[in-house]
Design a protein around this motif. Sequence first.
Motif, mmCIF file in Angstrom:
data_model
loop_
_atom_site.group_PDB
_atom_site.id
_atom_site.type_symbol
_atom_site.label_atom_id
_atom_site.label_comp_id
_atom_site.label_asym_id
_atom_site.label_seq_id
_atom_site.Cartn_x
_atom_site.Cartn_y
_atom_site.Cartn_z
ATOM 1 N N ALA A 19 0.859 -1.232 0.185
ATOM 2 C CA ALA A 19 -0.046 0.146 -0.162
ATOM 3 C C ALA A 19 0.787 1.322 0.006
ATOM 4 O O ALA A 19 0.684 2.229 -0.622
ATOM 5 N N ARG A 20 1.865 1.194 0.688
ATOM 6 C CA ARG A 20 2.851 2.323 0.708
ATOM 7 C C ARG A 20 3.561 2.667 -0.608
ATOM 8 O O ARG A 20 3.673 3.713 -1.017
ATOM 9 N N VAL A 21 3.788 1.386 -1.171
ATOM 10 C CA VAL A 21 4.629 1.514 -2.684
ATOM 11 C C VAL A 21 3.587 2.022 -3.619
ATOM 12 O O VAL A 21 3.991 3.065 -4.159
ATOM 13 N N ARG A 22 2.335 1.833 -3.464
ATOM 14 C CA ARG A 22 1.168 2.265 -4.422
ATOM 15 C C ARG A 22 1.067 3.728 -4.195
ATOM 16 O O ARG A 22 0.977 4.797 -4.986
ATOM 17 N N ALA A 23 1.062 4.154 -2.843
ATOM 18 C CA ALA A 23 0.953 5.588 -2.626
ATOM 19 C C ALA A 23 2.055 6.408 -3.307
ATOM 20 O O ALA A 23 1.965 7.444 -3.777
ATOM 21 N N LEU A 24 3.207 5.919 -2.984
ATOM 22 C CA LEU A 24 4.328 6.457 -3.349
ATOM 23 C C LEU A 24 4.473 6.568 -4.914
ATOM 24 O O LEU A 24 5.119 7.740 -5.722
ATOM 25 N N ILE A 25 4.135 5.465 -5.615
ATOM 26 C CA ILE A 25 4.066 5.723 -7.201
ATOM 27 C C ILE A 25 3.071 6.701 -7.549
ATOM 28 O O ILE A 25 3.290 7.379 -8.286
ATOM 29 N N GLU A 26 1.711 6.525 -6.948
ATOM 30 C CA GLU A 26 0.937 7.670 -7.099
ATOM 31 C C GLU A 26 1.562 9.124 -6.939
ATOM 32 O O GLU A 26 1.085 10.026 -7.784
ATOM 33 N N LYS A 28 4.346 9.982 -7.307
ATOM 34 C CA LYS A 28 5.381 10.393 -8.495
ATOM 35 C C LYS A 28 4.664 10.654 -9.785
ATOM 36 O O LYS A 28 5.034 10.942 -10.688
ATOM 37 N N GLY A 29 3.076 10.410 -9.784
ATOM 38 C CA GLY A 29 2.454 11.006 -10.832
ATOM 39 C C GLY A 29 2.457 9.727 -11.950
ATOM 40 O O GLY A 29 1.958 9.712 -12.859
ATOM 41 N N LEU A 30 2.487 8.550 -11.263
ATOM 42 C CA LEU A 30 2.528 7.274 -12.360
ATOM 43 C C LEU A 30 1.380 6.396 -11.792
ATOM 44 O O LEU A 30 0.888 6.446 -10.549
ATOM 45 N N TYR A 31 1.085 5.668 -12.841
ATOM 46 C CA TYR A 31 0.074 4.476 -12.770
ATOM 47 C C TYR A 31 0.939 3.205 -12.235
ATOM 48 O O TYR A 31 1.878 3.216 -12.727
ATOM 49 N N LEU A 56 12.329 0.243 -5.320
ATOM 50 C CA LEU A 56 11.889 0.912 -3.819
ATOM 51 C C LEU A 56 12.930 1.933 -3.613
ATOM 52 O O LEU A 56 12.370 2.914 -2.960
ATOM 53 N N ALA A 57 14.126 1.958 -4.031
ATOM 54 C CA ALA A 57 15.042 2.963 -3.509
ATOM 55 C C ALA A 57 14.715 4.186 -4.265
ATOM 56 O O ALA A 57 14.772 5.390 -3.751
ATOM 57 N N TRP A 58 14.104 4.075 -5.719
ATOM 58 C CA TRP A 58 13.773 5.104 -6.345
ATOM 59 C C TRP A 58 12.638 5.862 -5.697
ATOM 60 O O TRP A 58 12.431 7.035 -5.903
ATOM 61 N N LEU A 59 11.736 5.202 -5.112
ATOM 62 C CA LEU A 59 10.562 5.731 -4.500
ATOM 63 C C LEU A 59 11.010 6.183 -3.027
ATOM 64 O O LEU A 59 10.153 6.808 -2.616
#
Length: 92
Positions: A19-26, A28-31, A56-59
Amino acid sequence: MTSLSNSPTCDLLTKALVARVRALIEAKGLYSADAFRVFDADRTGTLSSSELAGALAWLGLHLPPADIHELVRSIDTDHDGMVRRAPSGALP
């Protein structure tokens, strides 16, 4: 982060991390599907532990290698050591 291991809380920790990864992806403006394609450096349709670690590091999530491997094991449906896209193309 608390170590991901074969404990009763492992599933909960994995779900929270996803869930945290999904939130970080969003953030960044990505799907999720687009992010998976970006993270899949070798274009195999799967993410290795090293590709996942880089993503994960990029996020901004820097996890120890043992936690990365445990995360892969917990979401690896066919036990080949790789993370596959969900049928929708999103992250699992």
